[in-house]
Scaffold this motif. Structure first.
Motif, mmCIF file in Angstrom:
data_model
loop_
_atom_site.group_PDB
_atom_site.id
_atom_site.type_symbol
_atom_site.label_atom_id
_atom_site.label_comp_id
_atom_site.label_asym_id
_atom_site.label_seq_id
_atom_site.Cartn_x
_atom_site.Cartn_y
_atom_site.Cartn_z
ATOM 1 N N GLY A 1 0.815 -1.207 0.000
ATOM 2 C CA GLY A 1 0.000 0.000 0.000
ATOM 3 C C GLY A 1 0.850 1.258 0.000
ATOM 4 N N ARG A 2 0.209 2.390 -0.250
ATOM 5 C CA ARG A 2 0.922 3.657 -0.312
ATOM 6 C C ARG A 2 1.451 4.012 1.079
ATOM 7 N N ALA A 3 2.707 4.403 1.173
ATOM 8 C CA ALA A 3 3.331 4.743 2.461
ATOM 9 C C ALA A 3 2.927 6.159 2.853
ATOM 10 N N ARG B 1 -16.918 23.698 -3.737
ATOM 11 C CA ARG B 1 -17.025 24.212 -5.106
ATOM 12 C C ARG B 1 -18.494 24.405 -5.452
ATOM 13 N N CYS B 2 -18.743 25.253 -6.411
ATOM 14 C CA CYS B 2 -20.125 25.516 -6.818
ATOM 15 C C CYS B 2 -20.581 24.467 -7.821
ATOM 16 N N GLY B 3 -21.883 24.459 -8.098
ATOM 17 C CA GLY B 3 -22.445 23.458 -8.995
ATOM 18 C C GLY B 3 -22.042 23.648 -10.444
ATOM 19 N N ASP B 4 -21.556 24.850 -10.819
ATOM 20 C CA ASP B 4 -21.188 25.101 -12.210
ATOM 21 C C ASP B 4 -19.787 24.603 -12.547
ATOM 22 N N CYS B 5 -18.941 24.423 -11.495
ATOM 23 C CA CYS B 5 -17.568 23.973 -11.754
ATOM 24 C C CYS B 5 -17.529 22.452 -11.852
ATOM 25 N N PRO B 6 -16.687 21.926 -12.716
ATOM 26 C CA PRO B 6 -16.626 20.467 -12.892
ATOM 27 C C PRO B 6 -16.070 19.783 -11.633
ATOM 28 N N PRO B 7 -16.525 18.556 -11.372
ATOM 29 C CA PRO B 7 -16.025 17.826 -10.202
ATOM 30 C C PRO B 7 -14.547 17.484 -10.355
ATOM 31 N N GLY B 8 -13.859 17.419 -9.201
ATOM 32 C CA GLY B 8 -12.430 17.107 -9.225
ATOM 33 C C GLY B 8 -12.149 15.716 -8.698
ATOM 34 N N TYR B 9 -13.011 14.760 -9.049
ATOM 35 C CA TYR B 9 -12.797 13.408 -8.550
ATOM 36 C C TYR B 9 -13.021 12.399 -9.668
ATOM 37 N N ASP B 10 -12.553 11.198 -9.415
ATOM 38 C CA ASP B 10 -12.707 10.094 -10.364
ATOM 39 C C ASP B 10 -14.128 9.530 -10.207
ATOM 40 N N GLU B 11 -14.906 9.573 -11.291
ATOM 41 C CA GLU B 11 -16.284 9.090 -11.233
ATOM 42 C C GLU B 11 -16.353 7.619 -10.804
ATOM 43 N N ALA B 12 -15.369 6.831 -11.210
ATOM 44 C CA ALA B 12 -15.379 5.409 -10.863
ATOM 45 C C ALA B 12 -15.235 5.222 -9.347
ATOM 46 N N VAL B 13 -14.390 6.053 -8.723
ATOM 47 C CA VAL B 13 -14.225 5.982 -7.272
ATOM 48 C C VAL B 13 -15.530 6.352 -6.582
ATOM 49 N N PHE B 14 -16.170 7.410 -7.074
ATOM 50 C CA PHE B 14 -17.435 7.848 -6.487
ATOM 51 C C PHE B 14 -18.491 6.744 -6.597
ATOM 52 N N VAL C 1 -13.899 2.747 3.800
ATOM 53 C CA VAL C 1 -13.763 3.884 2.894
ATOM 54 C C VAL C 1 -12.317 4.026 2.421
ATOM 55 N N LEU C 2 -11.371 3.919 3.354
ATOM 56 C CA LEU C 2 -9.963 4.067 2.982
ATOM 57 C C LEU C 2 -9.515 2.956 2.041
ATOM 58 N N ASP C 3 -10.053 1.746 2.248
ATOM 59 C CA ASP C 3 -9.722 0.655 1.328
ATOM 60 C C ASP C 3 -10.146 1.009 -0.092
ATOM 61 N N ILE C 4 -11.349 1.584 -0.216
ATOM 62 C CA ILE C 4 -11.858 1.950 -1.539
ATOM 63 C C ILE C 4 -11.043 3.082 -2.143
ATOM 64 N N LEU C 5 -10.700 4.077 -1.317
ATOM 65 C CA LEU C 5 -9.999 5.251 -1.825
ATOM 66 C C LEU C 5 -8.539 4.975 -2.143
ATOM 67 N N THR C 6 -7.858 4.254 -1.267
ATOM 68 C CA THR C 6 -6.411 4.091 -1.431
ATOM 69 C C THR C 6 -6.013 2.871 -2.247
ATOM 70 N N ALA C 7 -6.873 1.844 -2.218
ATOM 71 C CA ALA C 7 -6.507 0.614 -2.932
ATOM 72 C C ALA C 7 -7.423 0.303 -4.101
ATOM 73 N N GLY C 8 -8.485 1.093 -4.225
ATOM 74 C CA GLY C 8 -9.419 0.819 -5.302
ATOM 75 C C GLY C 8 -10.134 -0.489 -5.114
ATOM 76 N N ALA C 9 -10.355 -0.894 -3.829
ATOM 77 C CA ALA C 9 -10.953 -2.214 -3.566
ATOM 78 C C ALA C 9 -12.387 -2.269 -4.034
ATOM 79 N N ASP C 10 -12.756 -3.426 -4.513
ATOM 80 C CA ASP C 10 -14.145 -3.656 -4.896
ATOM 81 C C ASP C 10 -14.983 -3.779 -3.634
ATOM 82 N N PRO C 11 -15.983 -2.907 -3.420
ATOM 83 C CA PRO C 11 -16.755 -2.931 -2.175
ATOM 84 C C PRO C 11 -17.514 -4.219 -1.965
ATOM 85 N N ALA C 12 -17.717 -5.002 -3.006
ATOM 86 C CA ALA C 12 -18.438 -6.259 -2.822
ATOM 87 C C ALA C 12 -17.541 -7.345 -2.286
#
Length: 705
Positions: free
Chosen positions: A565-567, A622-635, A694-705
């Motif tokens: 994992g990331r140090a 951020r306001c609703g007019d500005c684009p999101p700054g996150y990965d849609e797949a993570v969300f 949550v951290l597993d999903i964010l840092t390792a991209g774990a499948d929540p299932a």
């Protein structure tokens, strides 16, 4: 012939002797870790009894754990002052309540609830509040805090201002649940442990005859661990005293680690204001730990500085006692940085094996951690290395079948006269149950059974030595009586095996070798520490951990939760300036730059700078007019995980986390619990319940299932 003073006061240092000979009036003893406070106060009581100043049955000594009370009774018996009552606050109150209930209240005393969880769950169901195991635990703890702080359900909301709401619920809902919990108890004709204190206070306060009878019975009081007294316990103590000042208190504000339960050092620190002119004796000679351990403990407390931006009263804290080591020199504390949690556990197991090979008994080794959830890695690592261990807080010693069988056999043997010494008789009797001088090579249940029986043999050896030289020889019947009393108070003997325990449960114990593990930010201090008081308590908790060690002290942390994992972790801030540079990452041991507080102002979008109008926009930054700054797949992975969790808990999805909070998580992409706690919408309760997933999903991209 040995004089009374030589028998009781011999071997005490000057300060301990001052405590032991100060028999009247209020007395405050500030006693650092390992300074012999139990020795000082038990010898004080014994000296008072033997000089005729005290009548044994008129002395009440109270402390906070059954083990500590049992240890005090054992020492008093060895000093031939066995008629003194030494109990926990709850045990003393329950005994009085049971005695006076029929005449003061009438009828039968309600049954006592062992654990609140079931009743809290029922109270939540009545209000249609969705809960899980973690939230029930948080709510039970909050109810306990309210009751020992003497707050009613009606007064809870005002008292809870500034406190983090447990289980993600607002204070209004908690207040309603608190009342529902009280209603469930009433319906079932039950009371909890806090009610024992509250009802005793009520009976003593409202029934003059009962109050007079108790004050006639007890004339002298000793309170150990006085820094842990809650407002409710102080109120009970005041009623016992009835305006008198025959009180000796012993404590150390630097060991206050139970504030979350309502404990406060205010009573200890304000003792001389309440009793002007009361003598204050400081015990600072540390007989437990080596100079190296003592030096590190002193440095930890001396390094305390207010957090950036904290000033005035909030920045102050009581001056700690500086301990003076009395033992011979020992090895320097070891600081070890590991790549991940698994590597850290493996390293600890290897060091434990080396210590055992060098002659350190397994029972004299402990692994201490901040949260119980950390124990699994160490259980697995020790088991893989063939090292026996015991989890503090597991099955109670005297409830084990082999222990119950052993006491029955010993009781039967005590009816037959014998000239053999008690330890030898104990060995002979327990041999039929599986005891042998050498530990079995097998593990599992066979090993656990042997360890239980071995603990009884060791206790027989210990008591035989302690009670040698008396006019009446130590008998098997006396040993059985000791076991019966210990069983009634759960004062268990030492079991062979490495101890795994949380830092909180290690209070009052000590070992030759102590491993303090998981010392990274987010665990020490814990991620939900929010203010100066929280950080100070976490520092005191680490201090308690350090001072459990007699000789060997090992401190460790890991840079990542999982292998590969990331140090992203860093060592605890409390180790800054204490650990050598070679133990951590080279060149990165400088003190952290102070955090600057942003000037208050209207929140604006970090993208375009426009004012943020809605709560959702402010949470995202951020306001609703500005684009999101996150990965849609993570969300989307976070949303899928949330759906599964909400379905299992049978609650709406937004109760777990709102969409805005999930978006904020995805945008912030926190690498550890400390960073996750800063995301708006992530409170302490939700962090504990959902943080790891949550951290597993964010840092390792774990499948929540």
């Amino acid at each position: 012939m040995t004089t009374l003073e030589e028998k009781i006061l011999g071997g005490l240092d000057d300060e301990q002797r001052e405590v032991a000979t100060s028999l009247n009036g209020p007395l405050c003893v500030l006693a650092g870790a390992g300074t012999g406070k139990t020795r000082a106060i038990t010898h004080r009581i014994a000296y008072g009894v033997h000089t005729g100043v005290y009548k044994p049955n008129q002395v009440l000594a109270v402390t906070f754990t059954a083990r500590a009370a049992g240890e005090m009774r054992t020492r008093l018996r060895d000093l031939e002052a066995g008629g003194v009552q030494a109990r926990t606050f709850h045990a003393a109150a329950l005994r009085q309540l049971q005695y006076f209930w029929p005449q003061s209240i009438g009828g039968q005393l309600p049954a006592i609830v062992d654990h609140k969880a079931q009743l809290v769950a029922e109270a939540a169901r009545r209000l249609r509040i969705g809960t899980d195991r973690a939230s029930i635990r948080d709510l039970a703890a909050e109810i306990e805090w309210a009751k020992v702080s003497m707050h009613t359900p009606e007064g809870y909301m005002a008292a809870a201002v500034g406190r983090s709401a447990p289980a993600g619920l607002d204070h209004t809902t908690v207040s309603r649940l608190f009342q529902s919990y009280e209603d469930v108890k009433t319906d079932r004709h039950m009371i909890d442990f806090e009610d024992v204190l509250l009802l005793t206070v009520g009976v003593l306060d409202e029934d003059p005859k009962v109050g007079a009878a108790v004050r006639e019975q007890y004339r002298h009081f000793v309170v150990d661990e006085y820094q842990d007294v809650s407002p409710l316990q102080q109120r009970l103590l005041d009623l016992w005293l009835g305006g008198r000042d025959e009180l000796c208190v012993v404590g150390d504000s630097s060991q206050t680690i139970y504030s979350f339960t309502g404990a406060t050092p205010a009573h200890l620190l304000g003792f001389t204001k309440r009793y002007p002119g009361a003598p204050v004796v400081k015990l600072v000679r540390d007989y437990r730990s080596t100079p190296q351990v003592v030096h590190l403990a002193n440095r930890l407390l001396a390094a305390r500085r207010p957090e950036p931006g904290v000033a005035g009263q909030d920045a102050q804290w009581p001056a700690p006692l500086e301990l003076l080591a009395q033992r011979e020199t020992g090895p320097d504390p070891e600081f070890t940085e590991c790549s991940d949690d698994e590597a850290e556990a493996a390293h600890v197991a290897q060091r434990i094996r080396a210590l055992m090979d060098g002659g350190v008994a397994a029972a004299q080794i402990a692994v201490l951690f901040r949260t119980n959830g950390q124990s699994q890695a160490y259980e697995q690592a020790l088991a893989s290395n063939g090292i026996g261990y015991q989890l503090r807080g597991g099955e109670r010693f005297f409830q084990r079948r082999e222990v119950r069988d052993a006491i029955l056999q010993l009781r039967a043997a005590s009816r037959t006269p014998t000239d053999d010494a008690v330890p030898q008789v104990c060995r002979d009797v327990l041999a039929s149950l599986g005891y042998a001088a050498e530990a079995p090579s097998a593990g599992g249940a066979v090993r656990e059974r042997w360890e239980s029986l071995s603990a009884l043999v060791a206790l027989a050896d210990e008591l035989a030595v302690a009670r040698a030289g008396r006019e009446t020889p130590f008998s098997l019947a006396e040993f059985v009586a000791e076991l019966d009393e210990r069983a009634s108070t759960q004062h268990a003997p030492t079991v062979q095996g490495v101890t795994l325990a949380s830092l909180h449960s290690a209070k009052g114990l000590e070992w030759d070798a102590v491993f303090l593990v998981g010392l990274s930010e987010g665990l020490m201090p814990i991620s939900f520490a929010e203010d100066q008081a929280d950080y100070d308590e976490e520092r005191r908790l680490l201090y308690v951990g350090i001072t459990r060690a007699r000789i060997h002290l090992m401190l460790s942390w890991s840079l990542s939760r999982t292998p590969g994992g990331r140090a992203s972790r860093r060592p605890s801030r409390f180790l800054d300036g204490l650990r050598p540079a070679t133990a951590g990452r080279a060149g990165k041991d400088a003190a952290r730059a102070p955090r600057r507080r942003k000037a208050a102002g209207p929140p604006t979008c970090r993208g375009c700078g426009t004012l943020l109008a809605t709560a959702s926009e402010r949470k995202l930054g951020r306001c609703g007019d500005c684009p999101p700054g996150y990965d849609e797949a993570v969300f989307e992975r976070l949303r899928a995980w949330r759906l599964r969790v909400s379905q299992e808990a049978e609650v709406p999805a937004f109760v777990v986390f709102t969409d805005a909070t999930l978006m904020a998580m995805a945008e912030a992409n926190p690498a550890d619990a400390s960073a996750l706690a800063k995301v708006p919408g992530v409170g302490a309760g939700k962090l504990e319940r959902y943080g790891r997933d949550v951290l597993d999903i964010l840092t390792a991209g774990a499948d929540p299932a």
